[in-house]
Design a protein around this motif. Structure first.
Motif, PDB file in Angstrom:
ATOM      1  N   ALA A 254      25.017 -10.531 -48.889  1.00  0.00           N
ATOM      2  CA  ALA A 254      25.325 -11.698 -48.070  1.00  0.00           C
ATOM      3  C   ALA A 254      25.874 -11.271 -46.713  1.00  0.00           C
ATOM      4  CB  ALA A 254      26.328 -12.590 -48.795  1.00  0.00           C
ATOM      5  N   GLN A 255      26.736 -10.248 -46.725  1.00  0.00           N
ATOM      6  CA  GLN A 255      27.288  -9.768 -45.460  1.00  0.00           C
ATOM      7  C   GLN A 255      26.205  -9.104 -44.615  1.00  0.00           C
ATOM      8  OE1 GLN A 255      30.524  -7.007 -45.806  1.00  0.00           O
ATOM      9  NE2 GLN A 255      31.288  -7.462 -43.760  1.00  0.00           N
ATOM     10  N   LYS A 256      25.277  -8.428 -45.279  1.00  0.00           N
ATOM     11  CA  LYS A 256      24.176  -7.791 -44.558  1.00  0.00           C
ATOM     12  C   LYS A 256      23.302  -8.841 -43.874  1.00  0.00           C
ATOM     13  CE  LYS A 256      20.399  -4.487 -45.255  1.00  0.00           C
ATOM     14  NZ  LYS A 256      19.700  -3.638 -46.257  1.00  0.00           N
ATOM     15  N   ARG A 257      23.044  -9.942 -44.586  1.00  0.00           N
ATOM     16  CA  ARG A 257      22.236 -11.015 -43.992  1.00  0.00           C
ATOM     17  C   ARG A 257      22.956 -11.657 -42.808  1.00  0.00           C
ATOM     18  NH1 ARG A 257      20.839 -11.804 -49.507  1.00  0.00           N
ATOM     19  NH2 ARG A 257      22.563 -13.256 -49.799  1.00  0.00           N
ATOM     20  N   ARG A 258      24.283 -11.818 -42.928  1.00  0.00           N
ATOM     21  CA  ARG A 258      25.036 -12.381 -41.808  1.00  0.00           C
ATOM     22  C   ARG A 258      24.954 -11.461 -40.590  1.00  0.00           C
ATOM     23  NH1 ARG A 258      28.949 -13.536 -45.769  1.00  0.00           N
ATOM     24  NH2 ARG A 258      30.253 -11.812 -45.028  1.00  0.00           N
ATOM     25  N   LEU A 259      25.029 -10.158 -40.857  1.00  0.00           N
ATOM     26  CA  LEU A 259      24.969  -9.183 -39.772  1.00  0.00           C
ATOM     27  C   LEU A 259      23.621  -9.244 -39.059  1.00  0.00           C
ATOM     28  CD1 LEU A 259      26.394  -6.739 -38.385  1.00  0.00           C
ATOM     29  CD2 LEU A 259      25.210  -5.293 -40.027  1.00  0.00           C
ATOM     30  N   GLN A 260      22.553  -9.378 -39.847  1.00  0.00           N
ATOM     31  CA  GLN A 260      21.212  -9.411 -39.264  1.00  0.00           C
ATOM     32  C   GLN A 260      20.990 -10.668 -38.433  1.00  0.00           C
ATOM     33  OE1 GLN A 260      18.954  -8.999 -42.880  1.00  0.00           O
ATOM     34  NE2 GLN A 260      18.901  -6.759 -42.762  1.00  0.00           N
ATOM     35  N   SER A 261      21.758 -11.726 -38.742  1.00  0.00           N
ATOM     36  CA  SER A 261      21.604 -12.973 -37.989  1.00  0.00           C
ATOM     37  C   SER A 261      22.401 -12.969 -36.692  1.00  0.00           C
ATOM     38  CB  SER A 261      22.051 -14.160 -38.849  1.00  0.00           C
ATOM     39  OG  SER A 261      23.451 -14.107 -39.095  1.00  0.00           O
ATOM     40  N   GLU A 262      23.292 -11.967 -36.537  1.00  0.00           N
ATOM     41  CA  GLU A 262      24.092 -11.871 -35.311  1.00  0.00           C
ATOM     42  C   GLU A 262      23.303 -11.070 -34.274  1.00  0.00           C
ATOM     43  OE1 GLU A 262      27.833 -10.170 -36.359  1.00  0.00           O
ATOM     44  OE2 GLU A 262      28.254 -11.658 -37.900  1.00  0.00           O
ATOM     45  N   GLU A 263      22.677 -11.768 -33.388  1.00  0.00           N
ATOM     46  CA  GLU A 263      21.783 -11.102 -32.434  1.00  0.00           C
ATOM     47  C   GLU A 263      22.509 -10.504 -31.249  1.00  0.00           C
ATOM     48  OE1 GLU A 263      18.851 -13.881 -31.307  1.00  0.00           O
ATOM     49  OE2 GLU A 263      17.952 -14.037 -33.301  1.00  0.00           O
ATOM     50  N   SER A 264      23.634 -11.092 -30.834  1.00  0.00           N
ATOM     51  CA  SER A 264      24.290 -10.621 -29.614  1.00  0.00           C
ATOM     52  C   SER A 264      25.070  -9.346 -29.869  1.00  0.00           C
ATOM     53  CB  SER A 264      25.238 -11.704 -29.088  1.00  0.00           C
ATOM     54  OG  SER A 264      26.210 -12.013 -30.063  1.00  0.00           O
ATOM     55  N   THR A 266      28.056  -6.491 -29.549  1.00  0.00           N
ATOM     56  CA  THR A 266      29.511  -6.573 -29.419  1.00  0.00           C
ATOM     57  C   THR A 266      29.993  -5.447 -28.529  1.00  0.00           C
ATOM     58  OG1 THR A 266      29.801  -5.221 -31.395  1.00  0.00           O
ATOM     59  CG2 THR A 266      29.740  -7.607 -31.720  1.00  0.00           C
ATOM     60  N   ARG A 267      31.091  -5.668 -27.819  1.00  0.00           N
ATOM     61  CA  ARG A 267      31.636  -4.662 -26.916  1.00  0.00           C
ATOM     62  C   ARG A 267      32.870  -4.026 -27.540  1.00  0.00           C
ATOM     63  NH1 ARG A 267      30.901  -3.421 -21.710  1.00  0.00           N
ATOM     64  NH2 ARG A 267      29.520  -5.219 -21.431  1.00  0.00           N
ATOM     65  N   ASP A 268      32.900  -2.698 -27.527  1.00  0.00           N
ATOM     66  CA  ASP A 268      34.009  -1.945 -28.100  1.00  0.00           C
ATOM     67  C   ASP A 268      34.797  -1.299 -26.968  1.00  0.00           C
ATOM     68  OD1 ASP A 268      35.759  -0.569 -29.641  1.00  0.00           O
ATOM     69  OD2 ASP A 268      34.312   0.940 -30.335  1.00  0.00           O
ATOM     70  N   GLY A 269      35.870  -1.972 -26.498  1.00  0.00           N
ATOM     71  CA  GLY A 269      36.698  -1.429 -25.428  1.00  0.00           C
ATOM     72  C   GLY A 269      35.887  -1.248 -24.159  1.00  0.00           C
ATOM     73  N   SER A 270      35.959  -0.044 -23.596  1.00  0.00           N
ATOM     74  CA  SER A 270      35.248   0.238 -22.348  1.00  0.00           C
ATOM     75  C   SER A 270      33.841   0.755 -22.586  1.00  0.00           C
ATOM     76  CB  SER A 270      36.040   1.285 -21.541  1.00  0.00           C
ATOM     77  OG  SER A 270      36.170   2.478 -22.289  1.00  0.00           O
ATOM     78  N   HIS A 271      33.489   0.925 -23.866  1.00  0.00           N
ATOM     79  CA  HIS A 271      32.161   1.474 -24.179  1.00  0.00           C
ATOM     80  C   HIS A 271      31.083   0.420 -24.001  1.00  0.00           C
ATOM     81  CE1 HIS A 271      33.874   5.227 -25.666  1.00  0.00           C
ATOM     82  NE2 HIS A 271      34.770   4.488 -26.320  1.00  0.00           N
ATOM     83  N   ALA A 272      29.872   0.884 -23.954  1.00  0.00           N
ATOM     84  CA  ALA A 272      28.733  -0.019 -23.822  1.00  0.00           C
ATOM     85  C   ALA A 272      28.628  -0.896 -25.066  1.00  0.00           C
ATOM     86  CB  ALA A 272      27.456   0.800 -23.651  1.00  0.00           C
ATOM     87  N   PRO A 273      28.140  -2.113 -24.920  1.00  0.00           N
ATOM     88  CA  PRO A 273      28.031  -3.010 -26.076  1.00  0.00           C
ATOM     89  C   PRO A 273      27.085  -2.444 -27.137  1.00  0.00           C
ATOM     90  CG  PRO A 273      26.817  -3.887 -24.192  1.00  0.00           C
ATOM     91  CD  PRO A 273      27.626  -2.724 -23.677  1.00  0.00           C
ATOM     92  N   LYS A 274      27.419  -2.698 -28.402  1.00  0.00           N
ATOM     93  CA  LYS A 274      26.614  -2.203 -29.507  1.00  0.00           C
ATOM     94  C   LYS A 274      26.134  -3.375 -30.346  1.00  0.00           C
ATOM     95  CE  LYS A 274      29.228   2.126 -29.996  1.00  0.00           C
ATOM     96  NZ  LYS A 274      30.044   2.949 -30.915  1.00  0.00           N
ATOM     97  N   ARG A 275      24.899  -3.306 -30.732  1.00  0.00           N
ATOM     98  CA  ARG A 275      24.376  -4.336 -31.621  1.00  0.00           C
ATOM     99  C   ARG A 275      24.908  -4.093 -33.036  1.00  0.00           C
ATOM    100  NH1 ARG A 275      20.910  -7.834 -29.823  1.00  0.00           N
ATOM    101  NH2 ARG A 275      19.770  -7.467 -27.873  1.00  0.00           N
ATOM    102  N   PRO A 276      25.133  -5.160 -33.789  1.00  0.00           N
ATOM    103  CA  PRO A 276      25.588  -4.997 -35.180  1.00  0.00           C
ATOM    104  C   PRO A 276      24.578  -4.163 -35.971  1.00  0.00           C
ATOM    105  CG  PRO A 276      25.810  -7.278 -34.469  1.00  0.00           C
ATOM    106  CD  PRO A 276      25.031  -6.584 -33.400  1.00  0.00           C
ATOM    107  N   HIS A 277      25.071  -3.274 -36.789  1.00  0.00           N
ATOM    108  CA  HIS A 277      24.184  -2.464 -37.607  1.00  0.00           C
ATOM    109  C   HIS A 277      24.907  -2.042 -38.888  1.00  0.00           C
ATOM    110  CE1 HIS A 277      26.494   0.436 -35.201  1.00  0.00           C
ATOM    111  NE2 HIS A 277      26.296   1.304 -36.185  1.00  0.00           N
ATOM    112  N   VAL A 278      24.153  -1.436 -39.790  1.00  0.00           N
ATOM    113  CA  VAL A 278      24.681  -1.062 -41.106  1.00  0.00           C
ATOM    114  C   VAL A 278      24.647   0.451 -41.261  1.00  0.00           C
ATOM    115  CG1 VAL A 278      24.405  -1.298 -43.605  1.00  0.00           C
ATOM    116  CG2 VAL A 278      23.831  -3.216 -42.107  1.00  0.00           C
ATOM    117  N   ARG A 279      25.765   1.000 -41.696  1.00  0.00           N
ATOM    118  CA  ARG A 279      25.795   2.404 -42.110  1.00  0.00           C
ATOM    119  C   ARG A 279      25.673   2.429 -43.619  1.00  0.00           C
ATOM    120  NH1 ARG A 279      31.062   4.173 -38.508  1.00  0.00           N
ATOM    121  NH2 ARG A 279      30.062   4.009 -36.448  1.00  0.00           N
ATOM    122  N   ARG A 280      24.672   3.123 -44.099  1.00  0.00           N
ATOM    123  CA  ARG A 280      24.377   3.106 -45.530  1.00  0.00           C
ATOM    124  C   ARG A 280      25.539   3.615 -46.379  1.00  0.00           C
ATOM    125  NH1 ARG A 280      18.599   6.038 -45.930  1.00  0.00           N
ATOM    126  NH2 ARG A 280      19.713   7.509 -44.613  1.00  0.00           N
TER     127      ARG A 280
END
Length: 326
Positions: A254-264, A266-280
């Motif tokens: 369920a959490q994986k499906r929610r993550l896949q639906s989040e298209e925008s 996210t920004r982590d501090g001063s770093h470049a924005p990162k798309r939501p993803h899954v680490r196996r």
């Protein structure tokens, strides 16, 4: 099996001590596969009267001889199964299987038929190679119409590819025509068989993990009846089922499906924005006890579930239900 080869279980129990001694098996081995072969031949010697003796897969006979003593079945949640199948972490010390829930058990898990048609589960036990005198991880895959696919992986060889090639070579060189034919079929389906073994190994490791979610199946528990004595009647009511990951699996998916639906992104501090993803998911292990005290030194295996990076809900509480005897 009892109806096809009467008294085979009694014959195996009688032959076990000599078989273990002759094969120089390690202490946790139930019996070498040659013991099952000899028992099948002995039970059918009178019926054959010089003709061909019909011997089923000896590895299956050996698996059932062990399994019927406990009759334990682990039913894996399909969502958790898929998550485990996505892992590719097999570099685990052999000591991990010291924590198998039972000496021999059956695993019912969905999705394996994608790699070998018709397969719906497998028996697992620690076997013995009488030629090399080494322990084996023995998988007996069960398919439709009674088809059986046995595979043995040396316990001290972490490279599944190397193990497959070695065991397949032995089948191709076998004097048994049926074993040769099975070896040729496996070679043609090498990639699929490798995936099948890798996925199944992840399931076995999960059952050995200290934080595995394993609870008694309530429906089977309500009908299960076992005699207080030592007599084994081989009835359905003697089977005990365990539900594996039926809370963890759906929650993670369920959490994986929610993550896949989040298209925008996210920004982590001063770093470049990162798309939501899954680490196996993967395995973590550590040793307890002093290195100088080998007898009391133990390996602890822990499953680390997937990490959902960049999700609104990064942290997922995992419910842990360790196996405990009633």
């Amino acid at each position: 099996m009892s109806s096809k080869i009467p008294k085979v279980w009694q014959m195996i129990d009688l032959a076990r001590p000599l078989g273990l001694k002759n094969a120089k098996c390690s202490s946790r081995i139930f019996a070498p596969v040659e013991t099952a072969t000899a028992a099948c031949i002995a039970c059918q010697a009178g019926k054959a009267k010089g003709g061909r003796v019909d011997i089923p897969y000896p590895s299956l006979v050996l698996a059932l001889a062990q399994w019927r003593k406990d009759k334990e079945v682990f039913v894996l949640d399909p969502d958790l199964a898929q998550i485990l199948y996505e892992q590719d972490d097999t570099s685990i010390p052999a000591a991990a299987v010291d924590y198998l829930p039972y000496p021999c058990f059956y695993v019912e898990t969905a999705g394996l038929d994608a790699y070998l048609p018709g397969v719906h589960g497998f028996f697992f036990y620690i076997g013995w190679d009488t030629q090399t005198r080494k322990e084996l991880m023995s998988f007996i895959f069960a398919g439709k119409e009674g088809k059986i696919y046995p595979f043995d992986i040396p316990l001290d060889s972490p490279d599944l590819s190397e193990c497959f090639d070695r065991m397949n070579r032995r089948k191709l060189l076998s004097k048994n025509a049926e074993i040769q034919a099975r070896g040729r079929q496996e070679l043609e389906q090498r990639d699929s068989v490798m995936l099948l073994l890798r996925c199944s190994l992840q399931v076995v490791l999960y059952l050995c993990a200290c934080n595995a979610e394993i609870v008694p199946d309530p429906e089977q528990e309500s009908v299960m009846k076992r005699s207080n004595g030592s007599e084994i009647k081989d009835r359905y009511v003697e089977i005990r089922k365990w539900d594996v990951g039926f809370v963890t699996g759906p929650a993670l998916q369920a959490q994986k499906r929610r993550l896949q639906s989040e298209e925008s992104p996210t920004r982590d501090g001063s770093h470049a924005p990162k798309r939501p993803h899954v680490r196996r998911g993967h395995w973590h292990h550590f040793w307890t006890g002093a290195k100088s005290d080998a007898e009391n030194r133990r390996l602890v295996l822990k499953w680390l579930p997937p990490i959902f990076v960049g999700s609104v809900d990064d942290d997922l509480p995992v419910v842990v239900h360790p196996v405990k005897e009633a």
